[in-house]
Design a protein around this motif. Structure first.
Motif, PDB file in Angstrom:
ATOM      1  N   TYR B  29       1.399  -1.100  -0.197  1.00  0.00           N
ATOM      2  CA  TYR B  29       0.093  -0.234   0.249  1.00  0.00           C
ATOM      3  C   TYR B  29       0.477   1.276   0.090  1.00  0.00           C
ATOM      4  O   TYR B  29       1.587   0.679  -0.028  1.00  0.00           O
ATOM      5  CB  TYR B  29      -0.875  -0.092   1.141  1.00  0.00           C
ATOM      6  N   SER B  30       0.567   2.292  -0.379  1.00  0.00           N
ATOM      7  CA  SER B  30       1.018   3.690   0.429  1.00  0.00           C
ATOM      8  C   SER B  30       2.006   3.642   1.934  1.00  0.00           C
ATOM      9  O   SER B  30       0.757   4.146   2.555  1.00  0.00           O
ATOM     10  CB  SER B  30       0.152   5.041  -0.030  1.00  0.00           C
ATOM     11  N   SER B  52       1.905  10.153   3.847  1.00  0.00           N
ATOM     12  CA  SER B  52       2.002  10.459   1.920  1.00  0.00           C
ATOM     13  C   SER B  52       1.831  12.179   2.022  1.00  0.00           C
ATOM     14  O   SER B  52       1.558  12.751   1.111  1.00  0.00           O
ATOM     15  CB  SER B  52       1.010  10.145   1.317  1.00  0.00           C
ATOM     16  N   ALA B  53       2.531  13.403   3.343  1.00  0.00           N
ATOM     17  CA  ALA B  53       2.421  14.120   2.391  1.00  0.00           C
ATOM     18  C   ALA B  53       3.699  15.201   2.321  1.00  0.00           C
ATOM     19  O   ALA B  53       3.854  14.376   0.899  1.00  0.00           O
ATOM     20  CB  ALA B  53       2.433  15.177   4.403  1.00  0.00           C
ATOM     21  N   ALA B  54       4.265  16.067   2.965  1.00  0.00           N
ATOM     22  CA  ALA B  54       6.075  15.887   2.360  1.00  0.00           C
ATOM     23  C   ALA B  54       6.793  14.390   1.887  1.00  0.00           C
ATOM     24  O   ALA B  54       6.666  14.100   3.064  1.00  0.00           O
ATOM     25  CB  ALA B  54       6.336  16.712   2.642  1.00  0.00           C
ATOM     26  N   THR B  55       7.214  14.965   1.387  1.00  0.00           N
ATOM     27  CA  THR B  55       8.263  13.831   1.039  1.00  0.00           C
ATOM     28  C   THR B  55       9.889  13.187   1.683  1.00  0.00           C
ATOM     29  O   THR B  55      10.371  12.754   2.045  1.00  0.00           O
ATOM     30  CB  THR B  55       8.985  13.155  -0.026  1.00  0.00           C
ATOM     31  N   PHE B  67      11.352  10.121   1.682  1.00  0.00           N
ATOM     32  CA  PHE B  67      10.517   8.964   1.366  1.00  0.00           C
ATOM     33  C   PHE B  67      10.719   9.101  -0.193  1.00  0.00           C
ATOM     34  O   PHE B  67      11.020  10.425  -1.396  1.00  0.00           O
ATOM     35  CB  PHE B  67       9.742   9.259   1.664  1.00  0.00           C
ATOM     36  N   LYS B  68      11.400   8.070  -0.464  1.00  0.00           N
ATOM     37  CA  LYS B  68      11.645   8.256  -2.268  1.00  0.00           C
ATOM     38  C   LYS B  68      10.933   6.275  -2.880  1.00  0.00           C
ATOM     39  O   LYS B  68      11.681   5.588  -2.948  1.00  0.00           O
ATOM     40  CB  LYS B  68      12.830   8.002  -2.695  1.00  0.00           C
ATOM     41  N   LYS B  69       9.596   6.889  -2.932  1.00  0.00           N
ATOM     42  CA  LYS B  69       8.619   5.602  -2.899  1.00  0.00           C
ATOM     43  C   LYS B  69       9.133   4.831  -4.906  1.00  0.00           C
ATOM     44  O   LYS B  69       9.534   3.386  -4.793  1.00  0.00           O
ATOM     45  CB  LYS B  69       7.605   6.547  -4.186  1.00  0.00           C
ATOM     46  N   SER B  73      12.954   3.774  -0.111  1.00  0.00           N
ATOM     47  CA  SER B  73      13.683   3.928   0.101  1.00  0.00           C
ATOM     48  C   SER B  73      13.085   4.825   1.407  1.00  0.00           C
ATOM     49  O   SER B  73      12.061   5.719   0.496  1.00  0.00           O
ATOM     50  CB  SER B  73      14.936   4.438  -0.112  1.00  0.00           C
ATOM     51  N   PHE B  74      13.814   5.116   2.790  1.00  0.00           N
ATOM     52  CA  PHE B  74      13.191   6.397   3.949  1.00  0.00           C
ATOM     53  C   PHE B  74      15.021   6.517   4.534  1.00  0.00           C
ATOM     54  O   PHE B  74      15.021   6.546   5.897  1.00  0.00           O
ATOM     55  CB  PHE B  74      12.095   5.692   4.567  1.00  0.00           C
TER      56      PHE B  74
END
Lengths: 115, 114
Positions: B29-30, B52-55, B67-69, B73-74
């Motif tokens: 999921y997200s 799921s707001a600012a990356t 956050f890099k979809k 990675s995080f």
């Protein structure tokens, strides 16, 4: 200080015995979570209660059970203890009413040693 | 099922140098993602969270994470390490719609050398 309290801080007991760990959540938090931290398994989610009802279940053994009382404190009961149950047990709480985005606030933990 | 990989079990830096703690996740999921820190003989403290707001997420004590979809990675960073940053750091992915289940990474132990 997260506002989550756990008692006792340390517990030493023998194999085959039963113990109860207690957790009081932050004021206003409705959800309580239990985790086990051991050297070989890392941090593992055991169970979540929300306002007295079981909400999610993780890798909790059948020998373990939990409940959340009307005043929102929770107890984790561990029975027929084995050496491998020696671990740090954390309680956490959150406001969570649904969904995955709520941060959890952790208590200081109870260190259980089974001899 | 969701999972978290922390690529380094131990990172050692000198005081005043940058910190990079790497985290990759697997999620259907997200995801909601968190970083927690555990000082010796202490409970876990929230550093920051992504929902799921600012990356680029800023946290406490000068830490931030991006956050890099596309890379799942995080990674956690800090421009300048302090001796008090020495601790165990856990990356967490959160799952669940009805309940909530935190899945912890194995942790990265950060040592800060004088």
């Amino acid at each position: 200080d997260s506002g989550v309290t756990q008692t006792p801080k340390h517990l030493i007991t023998a194999t085959g015995q039963r113990v109860t760990l207690r957790c009081s959540p932050r004021s206003g938090d409705l959800s309580v979570y239990w985790y086990q931290q051991s050297l070989d398994q890392g941090l593992q989610f055991l169970i979540q209660y929300y306002n007295g009802e079981e909400r999610a279940k993780g890798n909790i053994l059948e020998r373990f059970s939990a409940q959340q009382f009307p005043d929102l404190h929770s107890e984790l009961n561990l029975s027929s203890l084995e050496l491998g149950d020696s671990a740090l047990y954390f309680c956490a709480s959150s406001l969570q009413t649904g969904g995955p985005s709520y941060e959890q606030y952790f208590g200081p933990g109870t260190r259980l040693t089974v001899t | 099922a969701q999972s978290v990989t922390q690529l380094d079990s131990h990172v050692s830096v000198s005081e005043g140098t940058p910190v990079l703690l790497r985290c990759n996740y697997s999620s259907s999921y997200s995801p909601s993602l968190f970083w927690y820190v555990q000082h010796p003989n202490k409970g876990l403290q929230l550093l920051l969270k992504y929902t799921s707001a600012a990356t680029l997420v800023k946290g406490i004590n000068g830490f931030e994470a991006e956050f890099k979809k596309s890379e799942t990675s995080f990674h956690l960073t800090k421009p300048s390490a302090h001796m008090s940053d020495a601790a165990e750091y856990f990356c967490v992915v959160s799952e669940g719609n009805y309940g909530q289940n935190f899945v912890f990474g194995p942790g990265t132990r950060l040592s800060v050398l004088p």
